[in-house]
Scaffold this active site. Structure first.
Site, PDB file in Angstrom:
ATOM      1  N   CYS A 203       0.833  -1.201   0.000  1.00 33.17           N
ATOM      2  CA  CYS A 203       0.000   0.000   0.000  1.00 33.17           C
ATOM      3  C   CYS A 203       0.869   1.252   0.000  1.00 33.17           C
ATOM      4  O   CYS A 203       0.476   2.289  -0.540  1.00 33.17           O
ATOM      5  CB  CYS A 203      -0.932   0.000   1.209  1.00 33.17           C
ATOM      6  SG  CYS A 203      -2.283  -1.194   1.085  1.00 33.17           S
ATOM      7  N   CYS A 353      12.881   5.843  -6.930  1.00 30.99           N
ATOM      8  CA  CYS A 353      11.426   5.769  -6.830  1.00 30.99           C
ATOM      9  C   CYS A 353      11.057   6.322  -5.456  1.00 30.99           C
ATOM     10  O   CYS A 353      11.737   7.212  -4.952  1.00 30.99           O
ATOM     11  CB  CYS A 353      10.932   4.345  -7.045  1.00 30.99           C
ATOM     12  SG  CYS A 353      11.581   3.143  -5.851  1.00 30.99           S
TER      13      CYS A 353
END
Length: 395
Positions: A203, A353
């Site tokens: 998540c 990222c």
């Protein structure tokens, strides 16, 4: 009613606790239901339910079970409340940030219903403690968010004979079932093997609609109460699939797999195993980069300030780039093979990222394509925000 509860509550007619006048008033809307009535509420009071996790799923699950009058409610979690939890983990408040989740959850449970005996375990569920812990409860509700713990919960439920009330969520989708009962399949019947490490983003990487865990956690609480009451048709042998974006519910029939290694006819698993090894788990902040060159945020900042020619390659998605960025070249990881021509193989490249996992894959791919001087930004842009630029938004 008239059925026995999977677990150890026994048949109707066993000694059940009385309800005080205050409890009769508190649970009066339950007592008016013929499917519950006085005896059913007594069974709820006699029940012992363990919630594994007090996060997105565990929050509504624990709150509703407490409100319903579950007599003994266990909560196990080793995490602390983080600000990013508050968008969906409704048992915790802004003032709880930094507190142990089980302490925060216990406080809210008692505030809703002081009659509940809360057993808080500020610990990580492991192969060393799961069996002993599960034997103390009648039903286990799995509110975890990683594959290693899901397999651990499943196997411990099968070995102890406890039903596993399961749910999981991701982005806008969720699923729920009841596993590990004598008559139904277990989690391994549905998923014999975990996905490859990193194949399913967490998540923290992929996001989740805040209300979705609430929807699935309430379904879990409903299934727990039905198991206790022996009423209705549970999700045993059924997988409920929910698409919240289109608001569609569908169902898949499940069967017990004869070849299942833990609940099948020729069982090969007789004890708990190393589940992190089984799932190939790696920490979010420590992706598998041992063989890949990486650079720390402080070093990259120093080199950029010195004017060195380093290309910053951002492999996140556009919506993440819009939150915060290092003014690098945005090529999402999924588009990298098609957009390889946009990069100079002779130039030094630092890929990043959010946390370092996706960029590690990008570095590995680029090296396989002949890019020699490419590094991974250790810890991703979140570590950059922590170590270099504290003013940067975090997500």
């Amino acid at each position: 009613m008239g059925k026995s509860v999977p677990g150890s509550l026994g048949e109707v007619g066993a000694s059940l606790p009385d309800l005080s006048n205050e409890e009769v008033l508190r649970y009066s809307r339950h007592l008016l239901l013929p499917e519950v009535a006085l005896e059913g509420q007594q069974r709820i009071k006699a029940s012992r339910v363990l919630c594994v996790g007090t996060g997105g799923l565990g929050s509504p699950l624990a709150l509703y079970l407490a409100a319903a009058g579950v007599g003994t409610l266990g909560v196990i979690d080793f995490d602390t409340v983080d600000q990013t939890n508050l968008q969906r983990q409704i048992i915790h408040t802004t003032e709880d940030v930094g507190r142990a989740k089980v302490a925060s959850a216990s406080e809210k449970i008692h505030a809703i219903n002081p009659n509940v005996n809360v057993r808080a375990f500020d610990a990580k569920l492991t192969s060393a403690n799961a069996l002993e812990l599960f034997r103390e409860f009648d039903i286990i509700a799995d509110g975890t968010d990683n594959f290693a713990t899901r397999y651990l919960v499943n196997d411990a439920c099968v070995l102890t004979g406890k039903p596993n009330v399961y749910a999981s969520v991701f982005r806008f989708e969720g699923q729920a079932s009841v596993f590990a009962t004598e008559q139904g399949p277990c989690y391994r019947c549905l998923y014999p093997e975990p996905p490859p490490p990193g194949a399913v983003p967490s998540c923290a990487e992929g996001g989740v609609l805040g209300v979705l865990p609430g929807l699935l956690g309430v379904i879990q609480a409903t299934e727990v109460l039905k198991l206790i009451l022996g009423a209705g048709e549970t999700l045993i042998g059924r997988l409920l699939l929910i698409d919240a974006l289109d608001m569609r519910f569908r169902e898949v029939k499940l069967r017990k797999a004869s070849a299942c290694p833990i609940c099948g006819t020729n069982r090969t698993i007789h004890e708990l195993i190393d589940y992190e090894q089984f799932c190939g788990v790696r920490g979010e902040e420590k992706p598998v980069t041992a063989a890949l060159p990486e650079i720390q945020p402080e070093e990259l900042k120093s080199r950029l300030d010195a004017g060195e020619d380093v290309l910053i390659l951002d492999v996140r998605e556009l919506h993440e780039y819009q939150i915060c960025n290092l003014h690098g070249r945005l090529i999402p990881l999924g588009e990298l093979p098609q957009r390889l021509g946009e990069l100079d193989p002779n130039r030094e490249i630092v890929a990043h990222c959010k946390l370092g996992g996706r960029s590690a894959k990008a570095v590995e791919f680029l090296r396989s394509q002949g890019f020699r001087d490419v590094k991974n930004l250790a810890g991703g842009i979140m570590r950059w925000a922590e170590k270099v630029d504290p003013s940067m938004p975090r997500y």
